[in-house]
Design an enzyme around this catalytic site. Sequence first.
Site, PDB file in Angstrom:
ATOM      1  N   ASP A 126       4.244   1.935   9.600  1.00  0.00           N
ATOM      2  CA  ASP A 126       3.237   1.805   8.547  1.00  0.00           C
ATOM      3  C   ASP A 126       2.922   0.316   8.368  1.00  0.00           C
ATOM      4  O   ASP A 126       3.550  -0.548   8.979  1.00  0.00           O
ATOM      5  CB  ASP A 126       3.740   2.438   7.245  1.00  0.00           C
ATOM      6  CG  ASP A 126       2.602   2.971   6.380  1.00  0.00           C
ATOM      7  OD1 ASP A 126       1.476   2.444   6.480  1.00  0.00           O
ATOM      8  OD2 ASP A 126       2.838   3.911   5.599  1.00  0.00           O
ATOM      9  N   GLU A 168      -1.468   4.387  -3.447  1.00  0.00           N
ATOM     10  CA  GLU A 168      -0.029   4.139  -3.355  1.00  0.00           C
ATOM     11  C   GLU A 168       0.396   2.942  -4.199  1.00  0.00           C
ATOM     12  O   GLU A 168      -0.290   1.939  -4.275  1.00  0.00           O
ATOM     13  CB  GLU A 168       0.377   3.930  -1.905  1.00  0.00           C
ATOM     14  CG  GLU A 168      -0.351   2.807  -1.199  1.00  0.00           C
ATOM     15  CD  GLU A 168       0.034   2.692   0.259  1.00  0.00           C
ATOM     16  OE1 GLU A 168       1.236   2.723   0.545  1.00  0.00           O
ATOM     17  OE2 GLU A 168      -0.864   2.572   1.098  1.00  0.00           O
TER      18      GLU A 168
END
Length: 879
Positions: free
Chosen positions: A353, A547
């Site tokens: 990520d 997020e």
Amino acid sequence: MARPPRSPRARNRVALAALVLLGGLVPAQAAQAAAPPRQPEIGRPALDRNGCARVENSLPTLPDWPKVRSAMPKNPADERRITQLVSGMSLEEKVGQMTQPEIAAITPAEVTRYSIGSVLNGGGSWPGGNKHAGQQDWLKLADSYWDAARATRTKIPVIWGIDAVHGNNNVYGSTVFPQNIALGAAHDPCLVRDVENSTARQIRATGQDWAFAPTLAVVQDDRWGRTYEGFSEDPRITRAYGYEAMNGLQAGARLRIGPNGVIGTAKHFIGDGGTTDGQDQGVNASSEADLINLHGQGYYGALAAGAQTVMASFNSWTNPDLGINEGKIHGSDKVLDQILKGKMGFDGLVVSDWNGIGQVTGCTNSSCPRAINAGIDVVMVPNDWKAFIANTVAQVRGGEIPMSRIDDAVTRILRVKMRAGLFEERKPSQRWYAGSPDALTAKALAREAVRRSQTLLKNNGNVLPLARKAKVLVVGKSADSISNQTGGWTLTWQGTGNTNADFPGATSILAGLKEDLANVTFDPTGTADPKGYDAVVAVVGETPYAEGVGDLQRKSLEAAKLYPEDLALLDKVSGKGTPVVTVYVSGRPLYVNKELNRSDAFVAAWLPGTEGGGVADMLVRGKDHGGYRGKLSYSWPKSACQTPLNPWSPGYDPLFKLGYGLTSNQRTTVGELDEAEGPARCGATDGGGTATEDLPIYDRTDVAPYKSFIGSASNWGGTEIGPDGTASHPEITVAPADVNVQGDGLKATWTGTGAAQLYSQHPGGTDDLRGYPNADGALEFDVIVHSPPANRTVVSLHCVYPCSSEVNATKLFGDLPAGQKSTVKIPLSCFASGLDFESIDTPFLVYTDGPFSASFANVRWSPGGAKDPDARKCSDLTG
């Protein structure tokens, strides 16, 4: 510093009991006593009569990680070709294939020079930085990268990955589908397959090859800011949806991805939906049995469908009581190599990520042998990619990374590219669907997905459906806001900063109501008298977040505290003799008893995307579309701090159970609900007790009740740092910065023209935080020093000015390595003299009167932090 939960053994026992509830075959004790079982195998799921994966009534308890039979087995011809290619590549070419920069940080010429294997665009990144870039702009850039890769010695095609998580949501003019939480409420794997296949065509229409989707988190704590990215808290749903979502994206045939498909990504492996307190990128303290049977289910479905890439998760897997100390998944050989690639048999590529390797112990964003050795094949290193290449090449030559690991990574990368047919493919602008406006839009499918997902929670007196000729007053901030109804990961990363003008062709809920009703009056603030109207439709709920920023952390689930303007609006229009229909737009269930009591009907609309007309269709013409059919895929709380809330949670007692949802014909009355007000924060142990949980102050954004300010002679009263992360005085400026992850910090630059301070404060209030020094707590923050302080610099805490205490941090900041992230822990006992911990209003402040520049992130008070080996000594912070 993340810490495990207080009673992991208790949580583990509850979860294991839940597995039996979900259809476990044998209790854990019996399994341990029996002979070691054979490794289970999982392949294609059972199909329903429509030919789609069936949501099973129960799932068997698996004694071990299963071997997953992929729908896309190895092709011997491909493997021979890959072996030949890898054997002829230089080390630099191999590392280039493993490197994934962000489009804003790499030119096509650099793709050629460094033999780059893939690029990405993050949320809020577009060709030329143009939010309104058209299809041809995207295709032109895609072609330039493609041509650049074809100009390399190896001519290996480059692939472009994009966060297409609810449609091709980064692209101006595309149809944006409902977020995953809404699709979960539809309980229809076929619908998910169709939505994802349409998304694949949208991606091909703008020239990308690779979707960073679907998210397969089985969300357990709805305080997580990514709750809406998960289909359900129920692993049975996620298992079936994972299979069909991947089928839709990849449109896979045997050995190959179909010509109207793109490369899909099963993310985030593993356990991101099970972190303690729902903390993004936090600690999952599950037992291995829980990871296998709860959090792993979506991956079994996706890998069986032939998923070609898996994205590693930001979270850690740690539980000392169970002997689990894997730390960050990005650095876990057990998780990525032994489990995913070994036991499960995954032969595609593992991608990190965003700067995920930098969170692994001993690593930075540009250097992490541990992550590569653990099994990361493609490293998402958006900006520091040149340093990453240089470091990795040196680490291979120095023996830190075996050449065999590099060859394995490149073999997997080439395998995925061959299965995608890219070696024989034309440039992006010449492929199927490229530049097609029809492929970019899918209004009919999106509107149907909205209709199918609407979940009716209350319909007292059968207020719904509304009569076509009804005179209706529409109120609420979200009635005519495409931004609110699409949510995060839409054009921008957080979904903020958008207006209706950014969504050409989209339909707001208000516009849909005007299509379906003959007489509509819109009054967003609810000042009009409801008398004389047949009904009031109030469209309220959450505003966009993604997020980190969306984490509720220790905040309660109480909507009235999070969005007090909504309750105030309902108070204006309810109880006036006109029925009130509330349409609640949100990315998670919230405690809305007060709002429910003021509503005759209440619809969970979730985040419906750009086709708000689907919401209106059900309010007015629901019976024409089969009536309300949505069923909760997440349990709905009945109190403010009722989380985690799942059927396997202790004392499961929700307001509405998993699977609840009224149909249009049900004659069900929801009675008056308890309106007990919850605390401002849940799980806090403050006052004169002993704190047990972190107190977050700034974590990618301000954490209520705290707000960030700058102060100086220009305005010692304080200038609040804006939602864009900026503020400026002549003496100090602040801008967003990357410290741990994208945009999580504030970069403060003191100009040296006068004294100034950066601080977090509870405006107009104080907090009793005696529990933190009682728990040997520390003020902790992550920091990157860009230029050390020239003059005396202090860190201080205030208990309503002039009550304060400070430590001298000049040497502390001066000794930190420039340009590298460090974590600072200052024992709260260092501030004991002169500070009243019962009345803290400013829990963090940095002050100096000379030049200094540093980025600050993840500011918190942490119980036990003063005892950590790396905590500072008070004696070193004087003078």
